[in-house]
Design an enzyme around this catalytic site. Structure first.
Site, short mmCIF file in Angstrom:
data_model
loop_
_atom_site.label_atom_id
_atom_site.label_comp_id
_atom_site.label_asym_id
_atom_site.label_seq_id
_atom_site.Cartn_x
_atom_site.Cartn_y
_atom_site.Cartn_z
N ARG A 163 0.83 -1.22 0.00
CA ARG A 163 0.00 0.00 0.00
C ARG A 163 0.86 1.27 0.00
O ARG A 163 0.50 2.28 0.60
CB ARG A 163 -0.95 0.04 1.21
CG ARG A 163 -1.99 -1.06 1.22
CD ARG A 163 -2.96 -0.91 0.04
NE ARG A 163 -4.11 -1.76 0.21
CZ ARG A 163 -4.14 -3.06 -0.09
NH1 ARG A 163 -3.06 -3.64 -0.60
NH2 ARG A 163 -5.24 -3.76 0.09
N SER A 237 -10.76 -0.77 3.22
CA SER A 237 -9.95 -0.97 4.43
C SER A 237 -9.51 0.40 4.94
O SER A 237 -8.93 1.18 4.19
CB SER A 237 -8.68 -1.76 4.12
OG SER A 237 -8.98 -3.02 3.62
N GLU A 350 -4.64 3.42 6.18
CA GLU A 350 -4.19 3.41 4.78
C GLU A 350 -4.90 4.53 4.02
O GLU A 350 -4.50 4.91 2.94
CB GLU A 350 -4.41 2.04 4.13
CG GLU A 350 -5.82 1.68 3.77
CD GLU A 350 -5.93 0.80 2.52
OE1 GLU A 350 -6.66 1.21 1.60
OE2 GLU A 350 -5.30 -0.26 2.44
N1 EPU Z 1 -10.38 -10.88 10.07
C1 EPU Z 1 -11.10 -10.99 11.24
N2 EPU Z 1 -12.17 -10.16 11.42
C2 EPU Z 1 -12.56 -9.27 10.49
C3 EPU Z 1 -11.83 -9.15 9.29
C4 EPU Z 1 -10.73 -9.96 9.10
O1 EPU Z 1 -10.77 -11.80 12.10
O2 EPU Z 1 -13.56 -8.58 10.75
C5 EPU Z 1 -9.21 -11.77 9.85
C6 EPU Z 1 -9.60 -13.15 9.37
O3 EPU Z 1 -8.74 -14.07 9.97
C7 EPU Z 1 -9.32 -13.09 7.89
C8 EPU Z 1 -8.12 -12.16 7.85
O4 EPU Z 1 -8.38 -11.23 8.89
O5 EPU Z 1 -8.99 -14.36 7.39
C9 EPU Z 1 -7.94 -11.46 6.54
O6 EPU Z 1 -9.15 -10.81 6.19
P1 EPU Z 1 -9.48 -10.45 4.66
O7 EPU Z 1 -9.19 -11.60 3.76
O8 EPU Z 1 -10.84 -9.84 4.61
O9 EPU Z 1 -8.39 -9.41 4.28
P2 EPU Z 1 -7.79 -8.13 5.02
O10 EPU Z 1 -6.37 -8.41 5.37
O11 EPU Z 1 -8.69 -7.68 6.11
C10 EPU Z 1 -6.87 -7.15 2.79
C11 EPU Z 1 -6.90 -5.85 2.07
C12 EPU Z 1 -8.23 -5.66 1.34
C13 EPU Z 1 -8.43 -6.82 0.38
C14 EPU Z 1 -8.39 -8.12 1.18
C15 EPU Z 1 -8.51 -9.34 0.30
C16 EPU Z 1 -5.48 -4.39 3.37
C17 EPU Z 1 -5.39 -3.20 4.26
N3 EPU Z 1 -6.70 -4.76 2.99
O12 EPU Z 1 -7.84 -7.08 3.83
O13 EPU Z 1 -8.15 -4.47 0.58
O14 EPU Z 1 -9.66 -6.73 -0.31
O15 EPU Z 1 -7.12 -8.21 1.88
O16 EPU Z 1 -7.34 -9.55 -0.40
O17 EPU Z 1 -4.44 -4.95 3.03
C18 EPU Z 1 -8.64 -2.15 0.64
O18 EPU Z 1 -7.43 -1.95 0.61
O19 EPU Z 1 -9.49 -1.21 0.69
C19 EPU Z 1 -9.14 -3.52 0.69
C20 EPU Z 1 -10.43 -3.80 0.82
#
Ligand code: EPU
Length: 354
Positions: A163, A237, A350
């Site tokens: 990012r 995010s 971010e």
């Molecule tokens: N999780 C929780 N609770 C929640 C959300 C997430 O426990 O409410 C944990 C779960 O273990 C889950 C893990 O976090 O398996 C990862 O969650 P998720 O796959 O939704 O991904 P993220 O790390 O929360 C990132 C990006 C997103 C992108 C997703 C999917 C960042 C800051 N965000 O989110 O990007 O869509 O991966 O690849 O890196 C964005 O940047 O606006 C965005 C939506």
């Protein structure tokens, strides 16, 4: 140039900020003219693209908002294996991805349905489902906001990170991206490893997905987890996933054996901020409220009248309407403080604060 222009439709949080001056750019010659005449330099300037990653903290922006709305997609090179395609900065990102997938070109499919414009995509090196913009990025063109000169930036010069890019750090406010060239492939393996892509495909009886089916699956997964900004204001995010030292992670893991994590190449560990936010809540900071949520002490699903934490993804802060940027600022600080108090990790936004 318009005056006292309401930006509610120009930021995905939907805050009612008013710009003192506003100009829409449909061709970068117009911006160049503004720069060369010295007009642009008279104002505090904000370059606005899709407005999907921005938080207006105040009710007025005392300067000039330059809204980039340039359009066009052209194929610069095509042979039996490779394609180089150029998209203008104001092209809608999800539509650009749909266009490439429709042509059978691989490289941006996992970035489907991320709200925003092409020109903003390299600024924070957008990423999702195991792919980042930098993976298909060839080069971009950018305009110097003090001279109006244009410059080509190679991938190395962009200094992409998680990012991050040079346009978000050293060159912030100095260059505006005018177009982006992508190096795409006509045949390439699909990236199905991340998250619940495979589960989704299995549940829908798809064994051997096509490029189009993968694209559609990602759109469906995102729709199920993230709010539709046409209905609920958000900026996707809100925080970055923190990257911490392995020793700190191992200490945390003793207390929270279920904590999810991803190993980083440099021996560091990335922890999902969404998990940290879900596993702590406002009570650690009491008094803070009032909240209309009930049940366990978790930020996930917490809300007051105007703002809250999305119930299906704790990393997403939402604006239900009628609120102000400061409501999100205050909530974000409370979340940062409570995560730090409980886990000893400071999470950082971010989203760009203006
Ligand atoms: N999780 C929780 N609770 C929640 C959300 C997430 O426990 O409410 C944990 C779960 O273990 C889950 C893990 O976090 O398996 C990862 O969650 P998720 O796959 O939704 O991904 P993220 O790390 O929360 C990132 C990006 C997103 C992108 C997703 C999917 C960042 C800051 N965000 O989110 O990007 O869509 O991966 O690849 O890196 C964005 O940047 O606006 C965005 C939506």
């Amino acid at each position: 140039m318009k005056t006292n222009f309401n930006l509610q439709q120009y930021n995905s949080f939907g805050f009612d900020t008013v710009a003192k001056y506003f100009v829409e750019i449909n061709d970068f010659c117009e911006l160049q003219t503004l720069i060369k005449s010295g007009e642009l330099q008279k104002y505090k300037t904000l370059i606005l693209s899709g407005g999907n990653n921005i938080l207006f903290q105040n009710e007025a922006f005392d300067g000039l908002v330059v809204f980039i709305n340039t359009k066009g997609i052209e194929t610069l090179h095509e042979d039996e294996n490779d394609v180089v395609v150029r998209a203008q900065a104001g092209e809608d990102w999800p539509e650009f991805v749909r266009f490439c997938v429709g042509k059978g070109w691989h490289g941006v499919e996992n970035l489907a349905h991320i709200p925003g414009k092409v020109g903003a995509a390299p600024v924070q090196n957008i990423g999702a489902y195991g792919m980042e913009l930098k993976d298909s990025f060839l080069q971009c063109m950018a305009m110097d906001l003090t001279s109006g000169a244009t410059k080509v930036f190679s991938k190395e010069e962009c200094r992409f990170g998680y990012r991050e890019s040079v346009f978000k750090s050293k060159l912030k406010g100095i260059f505006v991206i005018t177009s982006v060239d992508f190096q795409l492939k006509k045949n390439a393996p699909l990236h199905l490893e991340y998250g619940n892509i495979k589960t989704y495909l299995e549940q829908n009886g798809i064994d051997n997905p096509t490029l189009q089916q993968l694209h559609d699956a990602i759109c469906a997964i995102r729709n199920a987890k993230l709010p539709d900004v046409k209905q609920i204001g958000s900026a996707g995010s809100f925080f970055k996933n923190p990257v911490i030292e392995r020793t700190q992670f191992e200490a945390l893991q003793k207390d929270y054996p279920d904590i999810p994590h991803y190993d980083e190449p440099n021996g560091m560990v990335k922890v999902p901020a969404g998990w940290l936010i879900e596993h702590c809540g406002p009570s650690i900071l009491r008094p803070f409220g009032p909240s209309t949520s009930s049940g366990t002490d978790s930020w996930k699903g917490w809300r007051n009248e105007h703002v809250g934490v999305y119930e299906k993804q704790a990393l997403v802060l939402v604006h239900y309407g009628g609120g102000k940027g400061q409501d999100i600022v205050e909530l974000a600080h409370k979340i940062q403080d409570s995560v730090e108090a409980k886990f000893g990790i400071r999470i950082n936004p971010e989203v760009n604060f203006v």
